[in-house]
Design an enzyme around this catalytic site. Structure first.
Site, PDB file in Angstrom:
ATOM      1  N   ILE A 682       0.823  -1.220   0.000  1.00 24.04           N
ATOM      2  CA  ILE A 682       0.000   0.000   0.000  1.00 24.04           C
ATOM      3  C   ILE A 682       0.848   1.256   0.000  1.00 24.04           C
ATOM      4  O   ILE A 682       0.316   2.373  -0.018  1.00 24.04           O
ATOM      5  CB  ILE A 682      -0.959   0.024   1.198  1.00 24.04           C
ATOM      6  CG1 ILE A 682      -0.188  -0.087   2.518  1.00 24.04           C
ATOM      7  CG2 ILE A 682      -2.008  -1.075   1.084  1.00 24.04           C
ATOM      8  CD1 ILE A 682      -1.064   0.038   3.760  1.00 24.04           C
ATOM      9  N   GLY A 683       2.165   1.113   0.007  1.00 27.38           N
ATOM     10  CA  GLY A 683       3.010   2.304  -0.035  1.00 27.38           C
ATOM     11  C   GLY A 683       4.477   1.958  -0.088  1.00 27.38           C
ATOM     12  O   GLY A 683       4.907   0.909   0.394  1.00 27.38           O
ATOM     13  N   GLY A 685       8.499   4.081   0.080  1.00 28.67           N
ATOM     14  CA  GLY A 685       9.183   5.334   0.359  1.00 28.67           C
ATOM     15  C   GLY A 685      10.568   5.082   0.878  1.00 28.67           C
ATOM     16  O   GLY A 685      11.041   3.945   0.937  1.00 28.67           O
ATOM     17  N   GLY A 686      11.228   6.191   1.269  1.00 28.12           N
ATOM     18  CA  GLY A 686      12.584   6.070   1.763  1.00 28.12           C
ATOM     19  C   GLY A 686      12.655   5.243   3.040  1.00 28.12           C
ATOM     20  O   GLY A 686      13.671   4.635   3.339  1.00 28.12           O
ATOM     21  N   GLY A 688      10.912   2.575   3.686  1.00 34.53           N
ATOM     22  CA  GLY A 688      10.687   1.163   3.421  1.00 34.53           C
ATOM     23  C   GLY A 688       9.382   0.940   2.687  1.00 34.53           C
ATOM     24  O   GLY A 688       8.721   1.875   2.239  1.00 34.53           O
ATOM     25  N   VAL A 690       5.475  -0.590   2.684  1.00 38.44           N
ATOM     26  CA  VAL A 690       4.384  -0.777   3.634  1.00 38.44           C
ATOM     27  C   VAL A 690       3.364  -1.751   3.033  1.00 38.44           C
ATOM     28  O   VAL A 690       2.952  -1.602   1.870  1.00 38.44           O
ATOM     29  CB  VAL A 690       3.699   0.557   3.974  1.00 38.44           C
ATOM     30  CG1 VAL A 690       2.628   0.350   5.042  1.00 38.44           C
ATOM     31  CG2 VAL A 690       4.719   1.574   4.453  1.00 38.44           C
ATOM     32  N   LYS A 704       5.466  -2.220   8.095  1.00 36.89           N
ATOM     33  CA  LYS A 704       6.531  -1.505   7.391  1.00 36.89           C
ATOM     34  C   LYS A 704       7.793  -2.351   7.429  1.00 36.89           C
ATOM     35  O   LYS A 704       8.287  -2.706   8.506  1.00 36.89           O
ATOM     36  CB  LYS A 704       6.777  -0.145   8.015  1.00 36.89           C
ATOM     37  CG  LYS A 704       7.932   0.625   7.399  1.00 36.89           C
ATOM     38  CD  LYS A 704       7.885   2.093   7.756  1.00 36.89           C
ATOM     39  CE  LYS A 704       6.730   2.780   7.060  1.00 36.89           C
ATOM     40  NZ  LYS A 704       6.754   4.246   7.234  1.00 36.89           N
ATOM     41  N   ASP A 800      11.342  13.682  10.375  1.00 41.55           N
ATOM     42  CA  ASP A 800      10.854  13.549   8.989  1.00 41.55           C
ATOM     43  C   ASP A 800       9.374  13.899   8.912  1.00 41.55           C
ATOM     44  O   ASP A 800       8.565  13.138   8.381  1.00 41.55           O
ATOM     45  CB  ASP A 800      11.098  12.133   8.473  1.00 41.55           C
ATOM     46  CG  ASP A 800      10.962  12.050   6.942  1.00 41.55           C
ATOM     47  OD1 ASP A 800      11.072  13.103   6.278  1.00 41.55           O
ATOM     48  OD2 ASP A 800      10.739  10.947   6.421  1.00 41.55           O
TER      49      ASP A 800
END
Length: 958
Positions: A682-683, A685-686, A688, A690, A704, A800
């Site tokens: 579902i996602g 990014g930097g 990791g 998800v 994650k 972040d």
């Protein structure tokens, strides 16, 4: 007898007529009451108490009901239920009130498309539906209301175009459709409404094309407002025919060309606003005919040339705003001679010459802004007696001379800025009481000298005192401790001598203190530690001696300090905040030692570690050398064998998983692992990848996956995660468990079905997040961050903060995610879209570039960027017109740092935004993205300011 019989006959006849008339009248009252009660029953929200009298048991007194007006025959002629926060719809039966002349339902929450039979209200003269939730196209049937004089459909969600048939309202005197979602050109047919006195079409409507010249035929028009509706092209000269016009608002469009001189014919004009356009040329000399003009706004255009003397001679002029243009030459010498000027802003032009002495002649001037020009010469002495002045900004000029006597102590003065000039002389003292209204005083970078007057301590409301870059001398008066509200104190680059008064510890609101580059001496007063919210202190380049007070290390809020280039002695304390200061904070103190400098307790005459000082060399027998070498070899072999055994044993268990639960769980690591499939992603990014995992009981969790770089180990992640797993807060995503082996780390979170704020805001459904929801999300995310910063021990810095790390649950409630992990991620090389240290591009605070330090104020900066995303609907980086520009720079440029300019950057998808709320949120955002971290508020302060942003019954940006 005949005469008596005749009289009796007529008496009986008229009695029968009266009784016959009375009976139908009573029925009429009942019928009208029934219609109104049915109207009330269709309201969805709770019925306002003001309408409690609307019931059938009270129908005989219908004409006394709240909001109801009747004529002499007790027929309802007016219904006014405005400002009651009513939702729902209007009963179709309302059309049976055929005597109705006024219907005012403004400032409610009615929805639908006004489908009831409006044409049957033949007597209707006023229809006011302003500020509701009506949608669909503008109703055509209203054109059949032949008596209608007042029509207000503003502040709704009507779409499409203005019907051409609206040009047939020959009797109409008031027309407003502002603040909707109307498109296409403004119909030329509106020029036929020759009885019109008020026309308002702007605010969020996006009309193609320009201003129809036919509007010049509306000779009875008094008020014309076409602001904020995307108009382009020139201003029609035909508007100069509107002799009765007293208000012309054309601001915030894309109008081009020069001001037509024909506007000088508008002899009744009182307010003219052409600001925030792309107009060019000079101000027409014909404006000398605008004898009734009180307001002239031309700011943010491309006007050039001199300001005509005729503007200064306008007899009624009160407000003159010409800032951010290209005006040159002198300020007209007669400006202010009319005695009525209240506000002047000529800043950011290229004006030169002297400041006219007549600006405050009438003692009405409240706002005087002349900053960023080329003005020279002294300040008029008259300014010292201009007691009406509230805000004065004249920095960035070439002004000289001294500050007029009494100028600092004007009773209404709240802000005085004279920085970056050539002003000299001394500051006068005042023994009597002074104003408590002064909040900001900036006299930095001038040539002021002498002692700082003790009266400075009487400004009890002072928040910013900036006197750097002058020639002040003498002691810093202890009276400065009386400044209980002072937040920023900068006395740097002067000639102050003596000691820091210990009473400065009483300035408990101080967050920024700069006393650098003076002649101060003595010890650093330990009382400074009493200031619990101090963020920044700089006392470098002075003559301070003695040791560093150890109590300063206990100041948890102190994130930046500079003690360099003094005569400090002893060792640097190795406790508290001292461990976090930069090494350059202590250089230039030859008698100071510690971990940053020369190690303490080491002298040049220490005994040699290599021998006894003689030329003799120690001799070791050969047999002992051999025995030592053999023993070393045996130990090495044993170590190698044990390492191989341990490695082989570890390799067998390398795939074993360890699950650390932070609450009672109904699943194990096996249940999580089987959900790590591509179709569950579902996602990415930097941080990791998800996954959405389904537990055995059918619930969802988010997993994650964090990789471990080759050759690295835990690096403290497990300890860090255990700390994070203890966090429990409504607005923070709960960390449920931590799974790990030697190849992978898995974080198990509660699942947020609506994804991240970034995805929702910048995706195709971003328009669904309307203003109230965005403000709610902003407050909730701020509360989450405030908890991490202020209620966790030790403090947790997110590192972040971004819209993609603010997750939304099923109720669109915000939850802060990925808090505290950026430090680990950066160490393990997994930052794909993160900076080398922490943060994501577009959100990184500017101090990272030159200090390589991240603290809680860096989180505040990143949160300010999120606020700008919520306000504008734009991503932090992208197409902002100039290469390398981000949302912060763009927002500052577009708004000129003014919170009133927020209307220029608001997300066009937003409707019904309260002006006061939008300005307050933008104000908070600008505080958060201040360049210097010490000038940013804390997250606790952010929560407080945002919570105050919600204003009831405020005017809405339509």
């Amino acid at each position: 007898m005949a005469a008596s019989a005749t009289i009796l006959f007529f008496f009986t006849y008229f009695l029968l007529v009266f009784l016959t008339a009375a009976q139908p009248h009573n029925l009429s009252l009942r019928r009208q009451a029934k219609i109104l009660v049915s109207l009330k029953q269709d309201f969805v929200a709770s019925i306002p108490s003001t309408l409690s009298g609307w019931n059938m048991s009270n129908y005989m007194h219908l004409c006394t009901w709240n909001g109801i007006t009747c004529d002499d025959t007790k027929s309802v002629t007016s219904i006014d239920i405005s400002n009651l926060n009513i939702s729902g719809s209007l009963s179709p039966n309302i059309h049976e009130l055929t005597t109705l002349q006024v219907l005012n339902i403004s400032n409610n929450l009615f929805s639908g498309n006004l489908s009831w039979e409006i044409p049957r209200l033949k007597a209707l003269q006023v229809l006011d539906a302003y500020n509701n939730n009506f949608s669909g196209p503008l109703p055509l049937v209203v054109t059949q209301l032949l008596q209608l004089k007042h029509l207000d459909f503003g502040g709704n969600y009507f779409s499409g175009q203005i019907p051409l048939s609206y040009g047939t309202f020959n009797q109409l005197e008031f027309l407003s459709v502002a603040g909707n979602d109307l498109r296409s050109p403004i119909p030329r047919e509106l020029g036929n409404l020759t009885n019109l006195r008020w026309l308002q079409l702007g605010y969020f409507n996006q009309f193609d094309g320009g201003i129809p010249p036919e509007l010049g035929k509306l000779v009875n028009l008094v008020h014309l407002d076409l602001s904020s509706c995307n108009l382009d092209g020139p201003i029609p000269a035909e508007l100069g025919n509107l002799n009765m016009l007293d208000t012309l608002f054309l601001q915030k469009n894309q109008l081009t060309g020069m001001i037509p001189p024909e506007l000088g014919n508008l002899t009744s004009l009182k307010s003219l606003d052409l600001s925030i356009n792309e107009l060019t040329g000079a101000i027409p000399i014909e404006f000398s005919g605008l004898k009734k003009l009180t307001l002239l706004n031309l700011f943010i255009n491309n006007f050039r040339g001199e300001i005509p003397q005729c503007i200064a001679e306008l007899p009624e002029l009160e407000v003159l705003n010409l800032w951010r243009n290209n005006f040159t030459g002198f300020i007209p010498s007669k400006l202010g001679t009319n005695g009525k000027l209240v506000e002047i802003d000529l800043s950011s032009n290229r004006l030169t010459g002297l400041i006219p002495k007549s600006l405050c002649l009438g003692r009405n001037l409240r706002i005087l802004i002349l900053l960023n020009n080329f003005l020279f010469g002294p300040l008029p002495d008259d300014f010292g007696q201009c007691h009406s002045l509230s805000r004065v900004r004249m920095g960035q000029n070439y002004l000289s001379g001294s500050i007029p006597t009494g100028f600092l102590y004007l009773s209404e003065l709240s802000l005085l800025e004279l920085q970056n000039n050539y002003i000299s002389g001394q500051l006068s003292n005042k023994k009597s009481s002074v104003s408590a209204k002064l909040e900001g005083l900036n006299l930095s970078n001038n040539r002021l000298s002498g002692a700082l007057p003790t009266a400075i301590g009487k400004f009890s409301g002072l928040k910013n005192l900036l006197l750097s870059g002058n020639r002040f001398s003498g002691d810093i008066p202890s009276d400065i401790s009386r400044l209980k509200s002072i937040s920023k104190l900068d006395l740097s680059r002067n000639n102050f001598s003596g000691r820091i008064p210990p009473e400065i510890g009483n300035c408990l609101s101080l967050t920024y203190l700069d006393l650098s580059q003076n002649q101060l001496l003595g010890p650093i007063p330990a009382q400074i530690a009493q200031i619990h919210i101090l963020n920044y202190i700089n006392i470098s380049w002075n003559h301070f001696n003695d040791s560093l007070p150890e109590v300063i290390g206990s100041m948890k809020s102190l994130t930046s300090a500079d003690f360099s280039h003094n005569n400090l002695t002893g060792s640097i304390p190795e406790t508290g905040q001292y461990l976090f200061f930069n090494s350059t904070s202590f250089i230039g103190n030859p008698y100071l030692c510690g971990s940053y400098l020369t190690p303490c307790n080491i002298t040049s005459n220490a005994p040699s570690q290599l021998g006894d000082g003689s030329d003799k060399k120690a001799k070791v027998p050969t047999k002992y050398k051999f025995m030592f070498a053999f023993g070393l070899l045996v130990c090495s072999l044993i170590f190698v064998v044990l390492a191989i055994i341990k490695t082989r044993k570890g390799s067998k268990n390398s795939n074993s998983w360890k699950l650390t639960a932070f609450q009672k769980l109904e699943f194990g690591s096996e249940d999580i692992l089987q959900c790590l499939k591509d179709n569950n992603i579902i996602g990415r990014g930097g941080a990791g990848t998800v996954y959405r995992a389904t537990t055995p009981n059918g619930n969802h969790v988010a997993v994650k996956k964090l990789g471990i770089s080759k050759g690295t180990h835990d690096n403290g992640l497990s300890a860090e995660v255990k700390t994070l797993g203890k966090i429990r807060h409504r607005y923070i995503v709960r960390l449920l468990a931590f799974c790990s082996n030697k190849e992978m780390n898995l974080l198990v979170y509660e699942y947020m079905p609506n994804g991240s704020l970034g995805e929702v805001l910048h995706g195709k459904n971003g328009g669904l997040l309307q203003w109230d929801t965005r403000l709610k999300i902003a407050i909730e995310a701020a509360k989450g961050l405030s908890y991490l910063h202020h209620d966790c021990s030790p403090m947790i810095i997110h590192r972040d903060v971004k819209s993609n790390n603010i997750l939304l649950d099923s109720e669109l409630e915000a939850h802060v995610a990925d808090f505290g992990l950026a430090k680990y991620l950066q160490n393990n090389g997994t930052s794909e879209c993160m900076s080398a240290i922490a943060g994501s591009y577009g959100y990184i605070a500017p101090e990272y570039a030159y200090t390589l330090k991240i603290d809680e104020k860096s989180d505040v900066y990143s949160y300010g960027v999120v606020l700008l995303e919520l306000i504008t609907g734009r991503r932090p980086v992208g197409n902002f017109g100039e290469e390398g520009q981000d949302i912060v720079q763009w927002a500052k440029r577009e708004t000129n740092w003014s919170k009133e300019g927020v209307v220029k950057i608001l997300d066009e998808r937003l409707k019904n935004v309260a002006t006061a709320e939008a300005m307050q949120v933008f104000f908070v955002a600008m505080l958060c993205v201040e360049e210097y971290s010490v000038e940013r508020p804390t997250m606790r302060e952010v929560v407080q300011m945002l919570s105050q942003a919600k204003q009831p019954n405020t005017f809405q940006i339509q």
